[in-house]
Design a protein around this motif. Structure first.
Motif, PDB file in Angstrom:
ATOM      1  N   ALA A  59     -10.198  -1.138   4.631  1.00 40.42           N
ATOM      2  CA  ALA A  59      -9.860  -0.521   5.774  1.00 40.42           C
ATOM      3  C   ALA A  59      -9.639  -1.577   6.907  1.00 40.42           C
ATOM      4  O   ALA A  59      -9.959  -2.695   6.602  1.00 40.42           O
ATOM      5  N   LEU A  60      -8.629  -1.248   7.735  1.00 38.87           N
ATOM      6  CA  LEU A  60      -8.234  -2.057   8.948  1.00 38.87           C
ATOM      7  C   LEU A  60      -9.398  -1.911   9.721  1.00 38.87           C
ATOM      8  O   LEU A  60     -10.060  -0.930  10.197  1.00 38.87           O
ATOM      9  N   SER A  61     -10.359  -2.915  10.081  1.00 36.19           N
ATOM     10  CA  SER A  61     -11.381  -2.996  10.979  1.00 36.19           C
ATOM     11  C   SER A  61     -11.395  -3.280  12.456  1.00 36.19           C
ATOM     12  O   SER A  61     -12.225  -3.409  13.123  1.00 36.19           O
ATOM     13  N   SER A  62     -10.173  -3.930  12.606  1.00 36.59           N
ATOM     14  CA  SER A  62      -9.893  -4.463  13.961  1.00 36.59           C
ATOM     15  C   SER A  62      -8.901  -3.214  14.710  1.00 36.59           C
ATOM     16  O   SER A  62      -9.069  -2.117  14.111  1.00 36.59           O
ATOM     17  N   GLY A  63      -8.721  -3.598  15.995  1.00 37.54           N
ATOM     18  CA  GLY A  63      -8.321  -2.531  16.899  1.00 37.54           C
ATOM     19  C   GLY A  63      -6.898  -2.096  16.583  1.00 37.54           C
ATOM     20  O   GLY A  63      -6.200  -2.439  15.462  1.00 37.54           O
ATOM     21  N   ALA A  64      -6.446  -1.288  17.619  1.00 40.04           N
ATOM     22  CA  ALA A  64      -5.073  -0.744  17.537  1.00 40.04           C
ATOM     23  C   ALA A  64      -4.048  -1.813  17.473  1.00 40.04           C
ATOM     24  O   ALA A  64      -3.938  -3.060  17.691  1.00 40.04           O
ATOM     25  N   LEU A  65      -2.882  -1.286  16.633  1.00 39.69           N
ATOM     26  CA  LEU A  65      -1.781  -2.202  16.257  1.00 39.69           C
ATOM     27  C   LEU A  65      -0.460  -1.991  17.143  1.00 39.69           C
ATOM     28  O   LEU A  65      -0.451  -0.917  17.542  1.00 39.69           O
TER      29      LEU A  65
ATOM     30  N   PRO B 202       2.088  -3.559  12.582  1.00 41.88           N
ATOM     31  CA  PRO B 202       1.933  -2.518  11.632  1.00 41.88           C
ATOM     32  C   PRO B 202       2.355  -2.488  10.130  1.00 41.88           C
ATOM     33  O   PRO B 202       1.581  -2.222   9.331  1.00 41.88           O
ATOM     34  N   ALA B 203       3.397  -3.064  10.035  1.00 45.61           N
ATOM     35  CA  ALA B 203       4.042  -3.120   8.823  1.00 45.61           C
ATOM     36  C   ALA B 203       3.144  -4.012   7.724  1.00 45.61           C
ATOM     37  O   ALA B 203       3.107  -3.903   6.431  1.00 45.61           O
ATOM     38  N   VAL B 204       2.651  -4.987   8.318  1.00 45.02           N
ATOM     39  CA  VAL B 204       2.025  -6.238   7.647  1.00 45.02           C
ATOM     40  C   VAL B 204       0.760  -5.663   7.195  1.00 45.02           C
ATOM     41  O   VAL B 204       0.410  -5.745   5.857  1.00 45.02           O
ATOM     42  N   VAL B 205       0.119  -4.991   8.150  1.00 48.35           N
ATOM     43  CA  VAL B 205      -1.289  -4.149   7.597  1.00 48.35           C
ATOM     44  C   VAL B 205      -0.925  -3.034   6.677  1.00 48.35           C
ATOM     45  O   VAL B 205      -1.730  -2.860   5.616  1.00 48.35           O
ATOM     46  N   LYS B 206       0.107  -2.295   6.850  1.00 47.08           N
ATOM     47  CA  LYS B 206       0.314  -1.408   5.921  1.00 47.08           C
ATOM     48  C   LYS B 206       0.747  -1.971   4.388  1.00 47.08           C
ATOM     49  O   LYS B 206       0.185  -1.397   3.464  1.00 47.08           O
TER      50      LYS B 206
ATOM     51  N   ARG C  56      -1.605  -1.333   1.074  1.00 44.84           N
ATOM     52  CA  ARG C  56      -0.943  -0.759   0.038  1.00 44.84           C
ATOM     53  C   ARG C  56      -1.429  -1.811  -1.301  1.00 44.84           C
ATOM     54  O   ARG C  56      -1.614  -0.903  -2.408  1.00 44.84           O
ATOM     55  N   ILE C  57      -0.999  -2.761  -1.102  1.00 45.02           N
ATOM     56  CA  ILE C  57      -1.319  -3.616  -2.454  1.00 45.02           C
ATOM     57  C   ILE C  57      -2.921  -3.601  -2.703  1.00 45.02           C
ATOM     58  O   ILE C  57      -3.282  -3.653  -3.969  1.00 45.02           O
ATOM     59  N   LEU C  58      -3.965  -3.501  -1.875  1.00 42.54           N
ATOM     60  CA  LEU C  58      -5.192  -3.584  -2.037  1.00 42.54           C
ATOM     61  C   LEU C  58      -5.612  -2.300  -2.763  1.00 42.54           C
ATOM     62  O   LEU C  58      -6.458  -2.440  -3.647  1.00 42.54           O
TER      63      LEU C  58
END
Ligand SMILES: Nc1nc2c(ncn2[C@@H]2O[C@H](COP(=O)(O)OP(=O)(O)OP(=O)(O)O)[C@@H](O)[C@H]2O)c(=O)[nH]1
Ligand SMILES: [Mg+2]
Length: 440
Positions: free
Chosen positions: A9-15, A88-92, A96-98
């Motif tokens: 999961a994304l554990s840091s704050g809003a993107l 946002p696209a980097v995190v997405k 996705r690959i994870l």
């Protein structure tokens, strides 16, 4: 307890943000680090790496990878942290690959902390403290939360529980030798004396004016009064922004509006409410019902009285134990419609607003100070401690067979266990963890 699934999961704050941290925990975490970032050591070193889609070799981003071998981690499992750019696209793409790897899925709300709890890394009261720390908005709330997260309540409860277990052992040893004369009565007498002292100690902690809970949630201040009294104008002035709609039309506000303020480090929640009057309008009637309901539950009522020419009837909220009567629109010159107002204000000239702030600050200080040190920060804690205290006193009833005393002590121990989550945890888990955000 070991999980077979790896969560990410994304554990840091809003993107968007400068940096985002994506965490992975579970048996495949180190393998993910290897496949995506080419590092699988779990050596706790920061490494600058290119993050790639392992299937296509495509570069997703460059960032820092940190990997940790369990069980000496926050979750108790193998853990990997991908520090990437916070687009946002980097995190997405990274997520996705994870999750495309076998045995990997997105985490549910609070699941990282839940795994930490299940692996004995922290107890339930500390989990709650951690949740409070994440949402703490004022300095006093932060201080309170950091204590709880550090095991303040749990430490006390553990010490109490140890004394209780010792007393229980003494009473049970009496039971085992009930037919023999050589177990001295004073073993049980001594145990019961300590139970009395313990019950006293817990009782003292519970007489705390509910400061801990109040500080956690903030002091609630309801602004009430007739339509057009200037309630919404006052809310906006105190919040220093245009939160509520202000018009000369009586009955503008219908819903209850909430604004959180930091008053000298203390959290205060201001409520703007519908003007109180007789109405045939169903929407307004509902608004007025809510206004009365919230006012009766609030810690402080700010009762607003417009100048006399408005010719309004007003309520006194005499049933409420903390009412501040405020005369509004002092710039209009005429007297207030109510006798004996505590102060007069004008949002046009700002007259009296500093005084009002100062008075609210004193009330907050009076009601909330000491809340940082309070043992009890939630109703859940209070209930469990009250139950423990009740059972401890029940233990001391006269003419009680030792079996019955032991049973009361076991129930008290159970109440302690519920507090820290060391027993009977499942039923309280859902309630605690559901308030966490994804990635925590
Ligand atoms: N002169 C003057 N006018 C004020 C003051 N405060 C509010 N008003 C005016 O009074 C009118 C009503 O203000 P609101 O803040 O909407 O009053 P309210 O109590 O929220 O009214 P409802 O939402 O209808 O119950 C508006 O036209 C405001 O501009 C003040 O201190 N001085
Ligand atoms: Mg209003």
């Amino acid at each position: 307890m070991s999980e077979t699934e790896t969560i990410v999961a994304l554990s840091s704050g809003a993107l968007p943000a400068g940096i985002a941290v994506v965490r992975a925990s579970g048996p495949a975490a180190l393998d993910l680090a290897k496949k995506v970032a080419g590092v699988a050591s779990g050596d706790r070193r920061a490494r600058l790496r290119i993050f790639r889609d392992p299937d296509t070799g495509e570069e997703i981003d460059r960032g820092i990878l940190l990997s940790f071998s369990g069980p000496d981690t926050v979750t108790g499992e193998d853990l990997a942290e991908f520090h990437c750019h916070g687009g946002p696209a980097v995190v997405k793409a990274l997520l996705r690959i994870l999750v495309a790897r076998p045995g990997v899925r997105l985490a549910e709300a609070g699941e990282f902390t839940r795994r930490g709890f299940l692996n004995g890394k922290l107890d339930l009261a500390a989990v709650e403290g951690l949740g409070d720390l994440i949402v703490a908005e004022t300095e006093s709330q932060r201080r309170q939360a950091v204590r709880q997260a550090g095991g303040f309540l749990s430490g006390r409860v553990d010490a109490w529980r140890a004394r209780l277990v010792a007393a229980l052992a003494a009473i049970e040893s009496g039971l085992d030798f009930a037919d023999e004369d050589d177990v001295p009565d004073d073993v049980e007498t001594g145990a019961l004396a300590d139970i009395g002292a313990l019950a006293d100690e817990i009782g003292m902690e519970l007489v705390d004016g509910e400061r801990g809970e109040r500080l956690r949630t903030g002091l609630e201040v309801a602004i009430v009064g007739p339509p057009n009294a200037g309630k919404s104008s006052l809310l906006n002035a105190l919040a220093r922004r245009e939160v509520a709609i202000v018009t000369p039309i009586a009955g503008t506000t219908r819903d209850v509006l909430e604004v959180d303020l930091d008053l000298n480090g203390y959290p205060v929640r201001l409520l703007d409410t519908a003007g109180l009057r007789d109405s045939d309008d169903v929407v307004e009637i509902e608004g007025i019902r809510r206004a009365r309901q919230r006012a009766s539950g609030a810690d402080v009522v700010l009762a607003l009285y417009p100048p006399s020419e408005a010719g309004v009837s007003h309520e006194t909220f005499s049933g409420h134990d903390c009412v501040l009567k405020v005369g509004t629109k002092s710039d209009l010159g005429s007297g207030s419609s109510a006798d004996g107002v505590d102060l007069r204000i004008s949002v046009v000239t700002s007259h009296g607003l500093d005084d009002l702030f100062a008075r609210l600050g004193r009330i907050a200080e009076d009601r909330l100070s000491g809340g940082e040190q309070a043992l009890v920060t939630r109703e859940r804690h209070r209930h469990a401690l009250m139950e423990a205290e009740r059972e401890l006193w029940a233990t001391l009833a006269e003419e009680l067979p030792s079996e019955a005393r032991a049973e009361h002590l076991r129930r008290a121990a159970f109440a302690f266990g519920r507090l820290t989550g060391r027993i009977d945890a499942e039923e309280v888990l859902g309630a605690v963890f559901s308030s966490f955000c994804i990635g925590k």
